[in-house]
Enzyme design. Structure first.
Site, PDB file in Angstrom:
ATOM      1  N   SER A 136       1.892   0.374  -2.625  1.00 10.34           N
ATOM      2  CA  SER A 136       1.885  -0.369  -1.372  1.00 10.34           C
ATOM      3  C   SER A 136       2.105   0.624  -0.236  1.00 10.34           C
ATOM      4  O   SER A 136       3.076   1.369  -0.239  1.00 10.34           O
ATOM      5  CB  SER A 136       3.005  -1.411  -1.403  1.00 10.34           C
ATOM      6  N   LYS A 162      -2.708  -0.945  -1.863  1.00  9.68           N
ATOM      7  CA  LYS A 162      -2.405  -2.111  -1.024  1.00  9.68           C
ATOM      8  C   LYS A 162      -1.954  -1.588   0.325  1.00  9.68           C
ATOM      9  O   LYS A 162      -1.075  -0.727   0.407  1.00  9.68           O
ATOM     10  CB  LYS A 162      -1.315  -2.935  -1.691  1.00  9.68           C
ATOM     11  N   GLU A 215      -3.174 -10.601   0.951  1.00 14.49           N
ATOM     12  CA  GLU A 215      -1.892 -11.189   0.552  1.00 14.49           C
ATOM     13  C   GLU A 215      -1.208 -11.838   1.751  1.00 14.49           C
ATOM     14  O   GLU A 215      -1.071 -11.211   2.806  1.00 14.49           O
ATOM     15  CB  GLU A 215      -1.024 -10.066  -0.038  1.00 14.49           C
ATOM     16  N   ASP A 240       2.409 -14.630  -1.695  1.00 17.73           N
ATOM     17  CA  ASP A 240       3.653 -13.937  -2.028  1.00 17.73           C
ATOM     18  C   ASP A 240       4.801 -14.807  -1.504  1.00 17.73           C
ATOM     19  O   ASP A 240       5.337 -15.660  -2.243  1.00 17.73           O
ATOM     20  CB  ASP A 240       3.626 -12.529  -1.389  1.00 17.73           C
ATOM     21  N   LYS A 264       7.215 -12.107  -7.930  1.00 18.21           N
ATOM     22  CA  LYS A 264       8.418 -11.267  -7.844  1.00 18.21           C
ATOM     23  C   LYS A 264       9.547 -12.077  -8.452  1.00 18.21           C
ATOM     24  O   LYS A 264       9.831 -13.191  -7.977  1.00 18.21           O
ATOM     25  CB  LYS A 264       8.757 -10.949  -6.382  1.00 18.21           C
ATOM     26  N   GLY A 292       6.741  -5.997  -5.715  1.00 13.90           N
ATOM     27  CA  GLY A 292       7.902  -5.113  -5.665  1.00 13.90           C
ATOM     28  C   GLY A 292       8.647  -5.299  -4.368  1.00 13.90           C
ATOM     29  O   GLY A 292       8.128  -5.889  -3.408  1.00 13.90           O
TER      30      GLY A 292
HETATM   31  O1  OSB Z   1       5.319  -8.126   0.876  1.00 10.94           O
HETATM   32  O2  OSB Z   1       5.140  -7.248  -1.028  1.00 10.94           O
HETATM   33  C1  OSB Z   1       5.703  -7.323   0.063  1.00 10.94           C
HETATM   34  C2  OSB Z   1       8.290  -4.537   0.330  1.00 10.94           C
HETATM   35  C3  OSB Z   1       9.351  -5.232   0.894  1.00 10.94           C
HETATM   36  C4  OSB Z   1       9.200  -6.550   1.205  1.00 10.94           C
HETATM   37  C5  OSB Z   1       7.986  -7.194   0.964  1.00 10.94           C
HETATM   38  C6  OSB Z   1       6.936  -6.519   0.374  1.00 10.94           C
HETATM   39  C7  OSB Z   1       7.075  -5.160   0.098  1.00 10.94           C
HETATM   40  C8  OSB Z   1       5.996  -4.324  -0.423  1.00 10.94           C
HETATM   41  C9  OSB Z   1       6.370  -3.068  -1.154  1.00 10.94           C
HETATM   42  O3  OSB Z   1       4.831  -4.541  -0.245  1.00 10.94           O
HETATM   43  C10 OSB Z   1       6.295  -3.227  -2.616  1.00 10.94           C
HETATM   44  C11 OSB Z   1       6.924  -2.064  -3.354  1.00 10.94           C
HETATM   45  O4  OSB Z   1       6.358  -0.982  -3.328  1.00 10.94           O
HETATM   46  O5  OSB Z   1       7.993  -2.248  -3.954  1.00 10.94           O
HETATM   47 MG    MG Z   2       3.699  -9.166   0.065  1.00 13.53          MG
END
Ligand code: OSB
Ligand code: MG
Length: 391
Positions: A136, A162, A215, A240, A264, A292
């Site tokens: 990400s 992403k 997303e 999400d 998650k 994550g």
């Molecule tokens: O929206 O998926 C998300 C991190 C913190 C809060 C929300 C999100 C995220 C990430 C990072 O996209 C995911 C990761 O690398 O752990």
């Molecule tokens: Mg997300």
């Protein structure tokens, strides 16, 4: 099986570089580590709540009080199966990140007590030893920077990219990456609820980029507008923030609000709820991937065990430890295999442990909460949570 204690340790682990999303900027990973103890065995997990209620309503502070005042008092007596924890906590509304952090530690504790890896207790595929993963990428200062960062992760072997977006940082930078890396690189965008249906033209402009999915483009609590949007754009929609339970997942699917779900464990309240969503996704042929929250190695290990389940058919966000941290807190940090996979840790439970020396360096506060009322518990603060420094 009986639990004796729940130990909460608050850590602040510096990120290698700040992570920026449409809702804010994070410089440190601040989290509660949860250790459960009983029967001479420990289990570990971490809370995914951050200090401010930006991604979800929960915060580090709310997680602390919920665990101390409402969750731990419900953990007494015999626990026959880890699934019972979900039932015990069901009367408590919301607070899913708090529930998940304890419930996940208890699953690890059970697996360790039975001397089996967690994925076996969860019903994962035994042959899934290496998990294909993506990365990400936060909002960057310029499209040029984004292309450089994306190309670097792609060359390391990550299976999909992403990219975080928000109004003003969306189609153009993504097009730059598409042009630099070519049509075959699996790419997606994550908006973290930064758009509304008024932005339909901007969201339609992603169509020619052939993204795997977008997303959570719309409201963090919405399915209805997402269902409308799904009929107006070609890019598949992944939810999400707005999926918190199996019932939510069913409603979102019934309405046609998503073609994919980012699961998650922390967001949905633990493994029992995750298994419910997983079952539904398999039945409806909705692909899942494991999201994550910038977890330490403890949370990363949990994510990998979950991802061994058959419904996780797309690469998730569980990148290697070194994507975020110069030094992780676990004994065996996660490294990316050349084929873009992470190896599921072998051994009992999640298969990793906190490195005590590393923990000492990053911990700000510790509290021992007795499950057994005879025990008094203890607290020790190093000026961290919750006395000061709420961030
Ligand atoms: O929206 O998926 C998300 C991190 C913190 C809060 C929300 C999100 C995220 C990430 C990072 O996209 C995911 C990761 O690398 O752990
Ligand atoms: Mg997300």
């Amino acid at each position: 099986m009986h639990l004796d204690q729940v130990v909460l340790q608050f850590i602040a682990l510096p990120l290698k570089s700040p992570f920026e999303t449409s809702f804010g900027l994070e410089r440190d990973k601040r989290a509660w580590l949860v250790t459960v103890r009983g029967e001479g065995v420990e289990g570990y997990a971490e809370s995914v709540a951050s200090d401010a209620p930006l991604y979800s309503e929960e915060t580090s502070a709310s997680v602390y009080y919920c665990i101390r005042d409402h969750i731990v008092p419900r953990l007494g007596g015999d626990i026959g199966r880890p699934e019972e924890i979900w039932e015990r906590l069901a009367p408590l509304r919301g607070n899913r990140m708090a529930k998940a952090s304890v419930e996940m530690a208890i699953w690890d504790w059970f697996a360790r007590a039975r001397r089996v890896p967690l994925h076996r207790l969860l019903g994962g595929r035994e042959e899934a030893r290496h998990i294909p993963v993506g990365v990400s990428i936060g909002i960057q200062p310029s499209a040029q920077d984004l292309v450089r960062v994306a190309a670097d992760y792609w060359s390391q072997g990550y299976r999909r990219l992403k990219i975080k977006i928000r109004p003003g940082w969306d189609v153009e930078p993504l097009r730059a990456v598409r042009e630099a890396l070519g049509p075959d690189v699996p790419m997606m965008a994550d908006a973290n609820s930064a758009y509304t249906l008024d932005d339909l033209a901007e969201l339609q402009a992603f169509d020619p980029l052939r993204l795997m999915m977008i997303e959570q483009p719309l409201g963090y609590d919405d399915y209805i507008d997402h269902a409308v949007l799904a009929r107006s754009i070609e890019t598949p929609i992944c939810l999400d923030e707005s999926v918190h339970s199996p019932a939510d997942a069913r409603k979102a699917m019934d309405l046609g609000a998503c073609q994919v779900i980012n699961l998650k464990v922390g967001r949905v309240g633990g493994y029992t709820a995750s298994l419910g969503i997983h079952q539904l996704a398999l039945a409806r042929q909705i692909p899942l991937w494991c999201g994550g929250m910038l977890e330490t190695g403890i949370g990363r290990a949990h994510n990998l065990h979950l991802t061994t389940l058959a419904g996780f058919t797309l690469p998730g966000d569980t990148s290697a430890s070194d994507r975020y941290f110069a030094e992780d807190i676990i004994d065996h940090p996660f490294a990316l295999n050349p084929d873009g996979t992470l190896t599921v840790p072998a051994g009992d439970g999640i298969g990793v442990k906190v490195d005590p020396k590393r923990l000492r360096a990053v911990s700000a506060y510790e509290e021992v909460l007795p499950v057994d009322r005879q025990d008094k518990g203890s607290r020790s603060s190093k000026g961290g949570f919750p006395d000061h420094d709420l961030g």
